[in-house]
Scaffold this motif. Structure first.
Motif, PDB file in Angstrom:
ATOM      1  N   ILE A 124      29.585   5.357   5.735  1.00  0.00           N
ATOM      2  CA  ILE A 124      27.973   4.914   5.755  1.00  0.00           C
ATOM      3  C   ILE A 124      28.043   4.376   4.484  1.00  0.00           C
ATOM      4  N   GLY A 125      27.375   3.068   4.063  1.00  0.00           N
ATOM      5  CA  GLY A 125      27.195   2.593   2.974  1.00  0.00           C
ATOM      6  C   GLY A 125      27.920   1.826   2.376  1.00  0.00           C
ATOM      7  N   ASN A 126      29.248   1.876   2.779  1.00  0.00           N
ATOM      8  CA  ASN A 126      30.683   1.217   2.285  1.00  0.00           C
ATOM      9  C   ASN A 126      30.834  -0.153   2.789  1.00  0.00           C
ATOM     10  N   GLY A 127      30.043  -0.206   4.163  1.00  0.00           N
ATOM     11  CA  GLY A 127      30.552  -1.385   5.073  1.00  0.00           C
ATOM     12  C   GLY A 127      29.206  -2.329   5.045  1.00  0.00           C
ATOM     13  N   ASN A 128      29.098  -3.176   5.841  1.00  0.00           N
ATOM     14  CA  ASN A 128      28.143  -4.145   5.906  1.00  0.00           C
ATOM     15  C   ASN A 128      27.225  -4.050   6.799  1.00  0.00           C
ATOM     16  N   GLN A 158      21.496   7.887  30.169  1.00  0.00           N
ATOM     17  CA  GLN A 158      20.892   7.378  28.808  1.00  0.00           C
ATOM     18  C   GLN A 158      22.209   6.905  27.779  1.00  0.00           C
ATOM     19  N   GLY A 159      21.442   6.575  26.368  1.00  0.00           N
ATOM     20  CA  GLY A 159      22.314   5.679  25.735  1.00  0.00           C
ATOM     21  C   GLY A 159      23.069   6.612  24.477  1.00  0.00           C
ATOM     22  N   GLU A 160      24.128   6.140  24.023  1.00  0.00           N
ATOM     23  CA  GLU A 160      24.595   6.676  22.884  1.00  0.00           C
ATOM     24  C   GLU A 160      25.562   5.784  21.933  1.00  0.00           C
ATOM     25  N   ILE A 161      24.647   4.692  21.636  1.00  0.00           N
ATOM     26  CA  ILE A 161      25.053   3.672  20.849  1.00  0.00           C
ATOM     27  C   ILE A 161      25.855   3.875  19.842  1.00  0.00           C
ATOM     28  N   ASP A 162      27.083   3.329  19.623  1.00  0.00           N
ATOM     29  CA  ASP A 162      28.139   3.168  18.745  1.00  0.00           C
ATOM     30  C   ASP A 162      27.954   1.963  17.926  1.00  0.00           C
ATOM     31  N   SER A 163      27.398   2.062  16.550  1.00  0.00           N
ATOM     32  CA  SER A 163      26.967   0.909  15.743  1.00  0.00           C
ATOM     33  C   SER A 163      28.279  -0.012  15.488  1.00  0.00           C
ATOM     34  N   TYR A 164      29.208   0.564  14.995  1.00  0.00           N
ATOM     35  CA  TYR A 164      30.311  -0.486  14.816  1.00  0.00           C
ATOM     36  C   TYR A 164      31.046  -1.074  15.946  1.00  0.00           C
ATOM     37  N   TRP A 165      31.050  -0.390  17.082  1.00  0.00           N
ATOM     38  CA  TRP A 165      31.651  -1.055  18.312  1.00  0.00           C
ATOM     39  C   TRP A 165      30.611  -2.000  18.895  1.00  0.00           C
ATOM     40  N   LEU A 166      29.459  -1.836  18.835  1.00  0.00           N
ATOM     41  CA  LEU A 166      28.468  -2.520  19.523  1.00  0.00           C
ATOM     42  C   LEU A 166      28.570  -3.852  18.591  1.00  0.00           C
ATOM     43  N   HIS A 167      28.387  -3.924  17.183  1.00  0.00           N
ATOM     44  CA  HIS A 167      28.526  -5.041  16.362  1.00  0.00           C
ATOM     45  C   HIS A 167      30.046  -5.698  16.587  1.00  0.00           C
ATOM     46  N   TYR A 168      30.932  -5.021  16.530  1.00  0.00           N
ATOM     47  CA  TYR A 168      32.265  -5.553  16.823  1.00  0.00           C
ATOM     48  C   TYR A 168      32.182  -6.415  18.045  1.00  0.00           C
ATOM     49  N   GLY A 169      31.482  -6.295  19.029  1.00  0.00           N
ATOM     50  CA  GLY A 169      31.373  -6.808  20.474  1.00  0.00           C
ATOM     51  C   GLY A 169      30.389  -8.043  20.314  1.00  0.00           C
ATOM     52  N   GLY A 170      29.710  -8.334  19.413  1.00  0.00           N
ATOM     53  CA  GLY A 170      28.887  -9.327  19.013  1.00  0.00           C
ATOM     54  C   GLY A 170      27.469  -9.134  19.563  1.00  0.00           C
ATOM     55  N   CYS A 171      27.008  -7.951  19.663  1.00  0.00           N
ATOM     56  CA  CYS A 171      25.788  -7.504  19.951  1.00  0.00           C
ATOM     57  C   CYS A 171      25.038  -6.882  18.839  1.00  0.00           C
ATOM     58  N   GLU A 172      23.784  -6.834  18.952  1.00  0.00           N
ATOM     59  CA  GLU A 172      23.035  -6.476  17.625  1.00  0.00           C
ATOM     60  C   GLU A 172      22.403  -5.061  17.773  1.00  0.00           C
ATOM     61  N   ASN A 173      22.390  -4.273  16.914  1.00  0.00           N
ATOM     62  CA  ASN A 173      21.947  -3.014  16.760  1.00  0.00           C
ATOM     63  C   ASN A 173      20.709  -2.520  17.054  1.00  0.00           C
ATOM     64  N   VAL A 174      19.945  -3.269  16.290  1.00  0.00           N
ATOM     65  CA  VAL A 174      17.996  -3.182  16.418  1.00  0.00           C
ATOM     66  C   VAL A 174      18.101  -3.322  17.602  1.00  0.00           C
ATOM     67  N   ASP A 208      40.023  -6.130   1.549  1.00  0.00           N
ATOM     68  CA  ASP A 208      40.480  -7.264   0.929  1.00  0.00           C
ATOM     69  C   ASP A 208      41.591  -8.160   1.374  1.00  0.00           C
ATOM     70  N   LYS A 209      41.892  -7.845   2.394  1.00  0.00           N
ATOM     71  CA  LYS A 209      42.954  -8.553   3.224  1.00  0.00           C
ATOM     72  C   LYS A 209      42.348  -9.440   4.284  1.00  0.00           C
ATOM     73  N   ASN A 210      40.908  -9.378   4.386  1.00  0.00           N
ATOM     74  CA  ASN A 210      40.285  -9.906   5.366  1.00  0.00           C
ATOM     75  C   ASN A 210      40.395  -9.287   6.892  1.00  0.00           C
ATOM     76  N   GLU A 211      40.876  -8.082   6.847  1.00  0.00           N
ATOM     77  CA  GLU A 211      40.773  -7.172   8.167  1.00  0.00           C
ATOM     78  C   GLU A 211      39.549  -6.378   8.303  1.00  0.00           C
ATOM     79  N   ASP A 240      30.119   2.626  10.119  1.00  0.00           N
ATOM     80  CA  ASP A 240      30.020   1.327   9.292  1.00  0.00           C
ATOM     81  C   ASP A 240      31.348   0.347   9.745  1.00  0.00           C
ATOM     82  N   TYR A 241      31.010  -0.730   9.350  1.00  0.00           N
ATOM     83  CA  TYR A 241      31.647  -1.922   9.734  1.00  0.00           C
ATOM     84  C   TYR A 241      32.445  -2.672   8.363  1.00  0.00           C
ATOM     85  N   MET A 242      33.495  -2.704   7.984  1.00  0.00           N
ATOM     86  CA  MET A 242      33.954  -3.249   6.882  1.00  0.00           C
ATOM     87  C   MET A 242      34.932  -4.324   6.810  1.00  0.00           C
ATOM     88  N   ILE A 243      34.866  -5.333   5.915  1.00  0.00           N
ATOM     89  CA  ILE A 243      35.836  -6.263   6.056  1.00  0.00           C
ATOM     90  C   ILE A 243      36.714  -6.009   4.580  1.00  0.00           C
TER      91      ILE A 243
END
Length: 262
Positions: free
Chosen positions: A206-210, A159-175, A197-200, A192-195
Motif C-alpha cells: 500500500i502506497g507503492n502503487g497507483n 454482503q461485500g468484500e471488495i478487492d481493490s486491486y482486482w476491481l481496478h484490474y477488471g476495469g471497475c472503479e473502487n469509489v 519498469d518492464k511495463n508489467e 495496491d496496483y503497480m506498473i
C-alpha cells in the motif's frame, strides 16, 4: 478508519502457514508488526480451537476467514461451526471455482447458491461476503456480472468484500463500488496496483502503487466498512516485510481521514 480496524490477510504469508508451529510463529510476527487482527486463509489443516487459542494468545482478533467455495455452497453448516469455533462473524466466498462466466446457467446457479448459503449463515448470526477478482467485471447479456451477484441476492444473505486491486484490474472503479455497496460492505481488501519498469502489472505494498486510497478508504468507511484487510498476493520481499511496509504507510497516511459524503 482507525488503526485497530486494519487486519492482515494471512494468505499473504501462506508459505509460512504450512504447519501448526509455523502458524504460531507467523501470528506472533503479525502482532509484532502492529496488526490488531487477521483474516485466516491459506493455512494448513489445524484444529479450529487450537487456531483460535493461538490467535487470542497473541492478542489478535480473527476478523474474517476465507473458506473453500465447495464448503460454502455445499456445507454452509460446517462454515457456521468453524466461524463459531474461531469466534468470528465474517467469511468470504473467495473464488468462483468451476464457474463459467460465459454461461447463464452457471452464473444463475452461483447466485442462487450464494443466497442459500448466506441464509444459513445469517440464521446463525454470521455474514457471508463475496470476494471479487477481475472476471466478475465482465458482462453477460449486457450486465456486469458483479452487479448481478449483488442485485439478485438478498443483502441480508450476501454482503461485500471488495478487492481493490482486482476491481481496478477488471476495469471497475473502487469509489463508485463502495457507493454501490453502501450498508453492504463490512470487509475491504486493500491491495495496491503497480506498473513495473518492464511495463508489467503487479501487486504492491500500500502506497507503492497507483490506487488512490485517500479517496477509496473514506468511501469504504462511508459505506459502513468494519475491517480494512491488507493483502498482497505476491511480494517482492519477505511477505512479513511487505505487510509491515503497508501497515506503516496506512498508519501514517490513511487513518482518521474524513469520511466521504455519499
Amino acid at each position: 478508519m482507525k488503526i485497530n480496524q486494519v487486519a492482515a490477510q494471512m494468505y499473504t504469508c501462506r508459505a509460512f502457514l504450512q504447519s501448526p508451529a509455523d502458524i504460531a510463529k507467523s501470528l506472533k510476527k503479525i502482532k509484532e508488526i502492529g496488526y490488531a487482527a487477521v483474516q485466516m486463509s491459506g493455512q494448513c489443516q489445524i484444529d479450529d480451537h487450537e487456531l483460535c487459542k493461538m490467535i487470542e494468545g497473541e492478542g489478535l482478533i480473527c476478523c474474517a476467514t476465507h473458506e473453500s467455495p465447495d464448503m460454502i455452497l455445499k456445507t454452509p453448516e460446517a462454515v457456521v461451526e468453524k466461524l463459531n469455533n474461531l469466534k468470528c462473524k465474517y467469511t468470504a466466498y473467495p473464488w468462483p471455482q468451476d464457474i463459467d462466466f460465459g454461461s447463464e446457467d452457471d452464473v444463475a446457479g452461483l447466485i442462487k447458491g450464494l443466497d442459500a448459503a448466506g441464509k444459513v449463515l445469517a440464521d446463525a448470526g454470521q455474514i457471508l461476503t463475496y470476494h471479487n477478482h477481475h472476471m466478475e467485471c465482465r458482462r453477460l447479456n449486457g450486465q456486469v456480472i458483479l452487479e448481478r451477484i449483488y442485485d439478485e441476492t438478498n443483502p441480508a444473505y450476501l454482503q461485500g468484500e471488495i478487492d481493490s486491486y482486482w476491481l481496478h484490474y477488471g476495469g471497475c472503479e473502487n469509489v463508485s463500488w463502495c457507493n454501490k455497496l453502501s450498508g453492504r460492505l463490512p470487509l475491504f481488501h486493500m491491495k495496491d496496483y503497480m506498473i513495473t519498469d518492464k511495463n508489467e502489472i503487479t501487486f504492491a505494498e500500500i502506497g507503492n502503487g497507483n490506487l488512490s486510497f485517500k479517496d477509496i478508504i473514506p468511501a469504504a468507511e462511508a459505506a459502513g466498512c468494519e475491517w480494512f484487510i491488507i493483502e498482497q498476493d505476491e511480494c517482492p520481499v519477505d511477505p512479513f516485510e511487505s505487510l509491515k511496509i503497508s501497515l506503516d504507510y496506512v498508519a501514517e497516511n490513511l487513518c482518521d481521514l474524513p469520511v466521504a459524503m455519499v
